[in-house]
Design a protein around this motif. Structure first.
Motif, PDB file in Angstrom:
ATOM      1  N   SER A   1     141.921  15.197  14.242  1.00  0.00           N
ATOM      2  CA  SER A   1     141.453  16.360  13.480  1.00  0.00           C
ATOM      3  C   SER A   1     142.222  16.493  12.162  1.00  0.00           C
ATOM      4  CB  SER A   1     141.576  17.638  14.309  1.00  0.00           C
ATOM      5  OG  SER A   1     142.925  18.049  14.362  1.00  0.00           O
ATOM      6  N   LEU A   2     143.408  15.894  12.082  1.00  0.00           N
ATOM      7  CA  LEU A   2     144.185  15.959  10.846  1.00  0.00           C
ATOM      8  C   LEU A   2     144.029  14.671  10.020  1.00  0.00           C
ATOM      9  CD1 LEU A   2     147.344  17.759  12.260  1.00  0.00           C
ATOM     10  CD2 LEU A   2     145.600  18.733  10.791  1.00  0.00           C
ATOM     11  N   GLY A   3     143.052  13.858  10.382  1.00  0.00           N
ATOM     12  CA  GLY A   3     142.725  12.694   9.561  1.00  0.00           C
ATOM     13  C   GLY A   3     143.638  11.501   9.781  1.00  0.00           C
ATOM     14  N   LEU A   4     144.225  11.375  10.962  1.00  0.00           N
ATOM     15  CA  LEU A   4     145.147  10.269  11.210  1.00  0.00           C
ATOM     16  C   LEU A   4     144.593   9.241  12.195  1.00  0.00           C
ATOM     17  CD1 LEU A   4     148.504  12.249  11.242  1.00  0.00           C
ATOM     18  CD2 LEU A   4     147.824  10.533   9.576  1.00  0.00           C
ATOM     19  N   GLU A   5     143.259   9.185  12.337  1.00  0.00           N
ATOM     20  CA  GLU A   5     142.704   8.181  13.244  1.00  0.00           C
ATOM     21  C   GLU A   5     143.067   6.796  12.723  1.00  0.00           C
ATOM     22  OE1 GLU A   5     140.411  10.650  12.062  1.00  0.00           O
ATOM     23  OE2 GLU A   5     140.360   9.561  10.177  1.00  0.00           O
ATOM     24  N   GLY A   6     143.438   5.919  13.638  1.00  0.00           N
ATOM     25  CA  GLY A   6     143.870   4.583  13.250  1.00  0.00           C
ATOM     26  C   GLY A   6     145.381   4.479  13.057  1.00  0.00           C
ATOM     27  N   LYS A   7     146.066   5.613  12.967  1.00  0.00           N
ATOM     28  CA  LYS A   7     147.522   5.600  12.756  1.00  0.00           C
ATOM     29  C   LYS A   7     148.283   6.046  14.000  1.00  0.00           C
ATOM     30  CE  LYS A   7     146.993   4.945   8.273  1.00  0.00           C
ATOM     31  NZ  LYS A   7     147.522   3.807   7.539  1.00  0.00           N
ATOM     32  N   GLU A   8     147.542   6.351  15.055  1.00  0.00           N
ATOM     33  CA  GLU A   8     148.161   7.003  16.220  1.00  0.00           C
ATOM     34  C   GLU A   8     149.287   6.186  16.823  1.00  0.00           C
ATOM     35  OE1 GLU A   8     144.955   6.210  15.894  1.00  0.00           O
ATOM     36  OE2 GLU A   8     143.646   7.880  16.447  1.00  0.00           O
ATOM     37  N   ARG A   9     149.138   4.867  16.788  1.00  0.00           N
ATOM     38  CA  ARG A   9     150.115   4.018  17.484  1.00  0.00           C
ATOM     39  C   ARG A   9     151.140   3.400  16.560  1.00  0.00           C
ATOM     40  NH1 ARG A   9     145.727   4.672  20.373  1.00  0.00           N
ATOM     41  NH2 ARG A   9     146.026   5.087  22.587  1.00  0.00           N
ATOM     42  N   GLN A  10     151.179   3.840  15.314  1.00  0.00           N
ATOM     43  CA  GLN A  10     152.220   3.344  14.404  1.00  0.00           C
ATOM     44  C   GLN A  10     153.510   4.135  14.599  1.00  0.00           C
ATOM     45  OE1 GLN A  10     151.690   2.553  10.376  1.00  0.00           O
ATOM     46  NE2 GLN A  10     149.553   1.932  10.531  1.00  0.00           N
ATOM     47  N   LEU A  11     154.634   3.427  14.424  1.00  0.00           N
ATOM     48  CA  LEU A  11     155.920   4.134  14.427  1.00  0.00           C
ATOM     49  C   LEU A  11     155.928   5.063  13.220  1.00  0.00           C
ATOM     50  CD1 LEU A  11     158.412   1.235  15.213  1.00  0.00           C
ATOM     51  CD2 LEU A  11     157.304   2.838  16.798  1.00  0.00           C
ATOM     52  N   THR A  12     156.467   6.256  13.409  1.00  0.00           N
ATOM     53  CA  THR A  12     156.398   7.195  12.280  1.00  0.00           C
ATOM     54  C   THR A  12     157.242   6.720  11.103  1.00  0.00           C
ATOM     55  OG1 THR A  12     158.081   8.571  13.313  1.00  0.00           O
ATOM     56  CG2 THR A  12     155.800   9.213  13.640  1.00  0.00           C
ATOM     57  N   GLU A  13     158.270   5.876  11.377  1.00  0.00           N
ATOM     58  CA  GLU A  13     159.059   5.390  10.232  1.00  0.00           C
ATOM     59  C   GLU A  13     158.234   4.471   9.330  1.00  0.00           C
ATOM     60  OE1 GLU A  13     162.501   3.447  11.761  1.00  0.00           O
ATOM     61  OE2 GLU A  13     161.382   1.818  12.685  1.00  0.00           O
TER      62      GLU A  13
ATOM     63  N   ARG B   1     146.266  14.091  30.048  1.00  0.00           N
ATOM     64  CA  ARG B   1     145.987  15.350  29.348  1.00  0.00           C
ATOM     65  C   ARG B   1     146.783  15.428  28.065  1.00  0.00           C
ATOM     66  NH1 ARG B   1     147.396  20.282  32.368  1.00  0.00           N
ATOM     67  NH2 ARG B   1     146.711  21.356  30.500  1.00  0.00           N
ATOM     68  N   ALA B   2     148.048  15.031  28.128  1.00  0.00           N
ATOM     69  CA  ALA B   2     148.903  15.071  26.937  1.00  0.00           C
ATOM     70  C   ALA B   2     148.378  14.087  25.893  1.00  0.00           C
ATOM     71  CB  ALA B   2     150.338  14.734  27.314  1.00  0.00           C
ATOM     72  N   ARG B   3     148.042  12.880  26.341  1.00  0.00           N
ATOM     73  CA  ARG B   3     147.543  11.855  25.421  1.00  0.00           C
ATOM     74  C   ARG B   3     146.254  12.311  24.729  1.00  0.00           C
ATOM     75  NH1 ARG B   3     149.662   6.326  24.530  1.00  0.00           N
ATOM     76  NH2 ARG B   3     151.298   7.866  24.337  1.00  0.00           N
ATOM     77  N   ALA B   4     145.346  12.881  25.510  1.00  0.00           N
ATOM     78  CA  ALA B   4     144.063  13.314  24.950  1.00  0.00           C
ATOM     79  C   ALA B   4     144.262  14.424  23.925  1.00  0.00           C
ATOM     80  CB  ALA B   4     143.137  13.786  26.074  1.00  0.00           C
ATOM     81  N   ARG B   5     145.128  15.347  24.257  1.00  0.00           N
ATOM     82  CA  ARG B   5     145.403  16.467  23.355  1.00  0.00           C
ATOM     83  C   ARG B   5     146.030  15.957  22.046  1.00  0.00           C
ATOM     84  NH1 ARG B   5     144.624  20.812  20.873  1.00  0.00           N
ATOM     85  NH2 ARG B   5     146.413  22.120  20.395  1.00  0.00           N
ATOM     86  N   ALA B   6     146.988  15.036  22.162  1.00  0.00           N
ATOM     87  CA  ALA B   6     147.665  14.508  20.979  1.00  0.00           C
ATOM     88  C   ALA B   6     146.692  13.723  20.104  1.00  0.00           C
ATOM     89  CB  ALA B   6     148.845  13.633  21.400  1.00  0.00           C
ATOM     90  N   LEU B   7     145.842  12.923  20.744  1.00  0.00           N
ATOM     91  CA  LEU B   7     144.857  12.139  19.982  1.00  0.00           C
ATOM     92  C   LEU B   7     143.889  13.042  19.235  1.00  0.00           C
ATOM     93  CD1 LEU B   7     143.901   9.192  22.356  1.00  0.00           C
ATOM     94  CD2 LEU B   7     144.707   9.015  19.984  1.00  0.00           C
ATOM     95  N   GLU B   8     143.428  14.074  19.929  1.00  0.00           N
ATOM     96  CA  GLU B   8     142.467  14.994  19.327  1.00  0.00           C
ATOM     97  C   GLU B   8     143.070  15.656  18.081  1.00  0.00           C
ATOM     98  OE1 GLU B   8     141.647  18.179  22.119  1.00  0.00           O
ATOM     99  OE2 GLU B   8     141.227  19.504  20.423  1.00  0.00           O
TER     100      GLU B   8
END
Ligand code: ADP
Ligand code: MG
Length: 227
Positions: free
Chosen positions: A135-147, A124-131
């Motif tokens: 929605s903010l245009g970050l598809e493809g970046k989900e698994r990158q380290l934020t640094e 549930r947490a993963r699905a919510r975070a992905l969605e």
């Protein structure tokens, strides 16, 4: 006419002094303000006028020197550091000026943190975070380290994290500063949509172009609200 909207957060007689004695500086000089559900409120003013101080007090990150702070009818200005985290977690999503992301976690993990703290785990947490990230245009970046993300991408992860747990109050300190004009506008539209869904949203910005999206504009100069 629509019904008067509910006050989510209010400040009364708020004064903030930094330091003591001859080095004391008064950053806020008596602020009365209501932030309402269903509205996108912009807080605008010159550099050094007290915007970050004001939004930090609303976000329960900083205690006022004088005056009261209420969040959904509860006095919170003197709760103390032991009880404030629970108030923040249940009520407030905060987008910091410097993002404050966890650098060694991925984008998706950063967005999951508030969900975990609120008891939402696993799929549930993963699905919510992905969605939210998508929605903010970050598809493809989900698994990158934020640094490893650009400034604008970090800013959008910070917005996703602030919205993740559906807080009734969302506060953002210059959330479009690192974004190009188009992305900045899109992020502000996302925050406005959230407001129009019933959340109280207040955003600090310098960008006069964003005034067109606001339901209400509050201006501050030298620690005082001006008409
Ligand atoms: N921790 C602090 N100690 C002393 N002065 C501070 C501190 N934080 C902010 N100030 C001062 O308070 C004033 C308002 O700061 P701030 O709220 O950050 O303004 P803004 O966000 O509008 O630029 C500024 O003059 C700033 O230098
Ligand atoms: Mg500031």
């Amino acid at each position: 006419m629509s019904a008067p909207s509910q006050v989510t957060a209010s400040l009364r007689g708020v004064v903030k002094r930094y330091g003591r004695g001859h080095t004391a500086f008064t950053a806020l000089r008596g602020i009365d303000l209501d932030v309402r559900a269903g509205e996108l409120t912009l807080l605008m003013g010159p550099s050094g006028s007290g915007k970050t101080t004001l939004i930090s007090i609303l976000g329960c990150l900083l205690e006022p020197t004088e005056g009261s702070v209420e969040i959904r009818g509860q006095r919170v200005d003197s709760l103390g550091e032991r009880r404030l985290p629970a108030v923040r977690l249940r009520n407030i999503g905060f987008v910091f000026q410097g993002f404050n992301l966890l650098r060694s976690l991925t984008a998706i993990e950063n967005v999951e943190v508030p969900l975990f703290l609120c008891g939402v785990h696993g799929r549930r947490a993963r699905a919510r975070a992905l969605e939210l990230l998508e929605s903010l245009g970050l598809e493809g970046k989900e698994r990158q380290l934020t640094e490893d993300l650009s400034g604008g991408e970090k800013q959008r992860v910070a917005i996703a994290r602030a919205l993740a747990a559906d807080p009734p109050l969302v506060l953002a300190d210059e959330p479009t500063a690192a974004l190009d004009t188009r992305t900045g506008w899109q992020m502000m539209e996302a925050l406005r949509d959230r407001a129009h869904g019933g959340v109280a949203v207040m955003v600090v910005t310098h960008d006069v172009r964003l005034e067109a999206l606001a339901d209400r504009i509050v201006r501050i100069e030298d620690g005082r609200l001006v008409a």
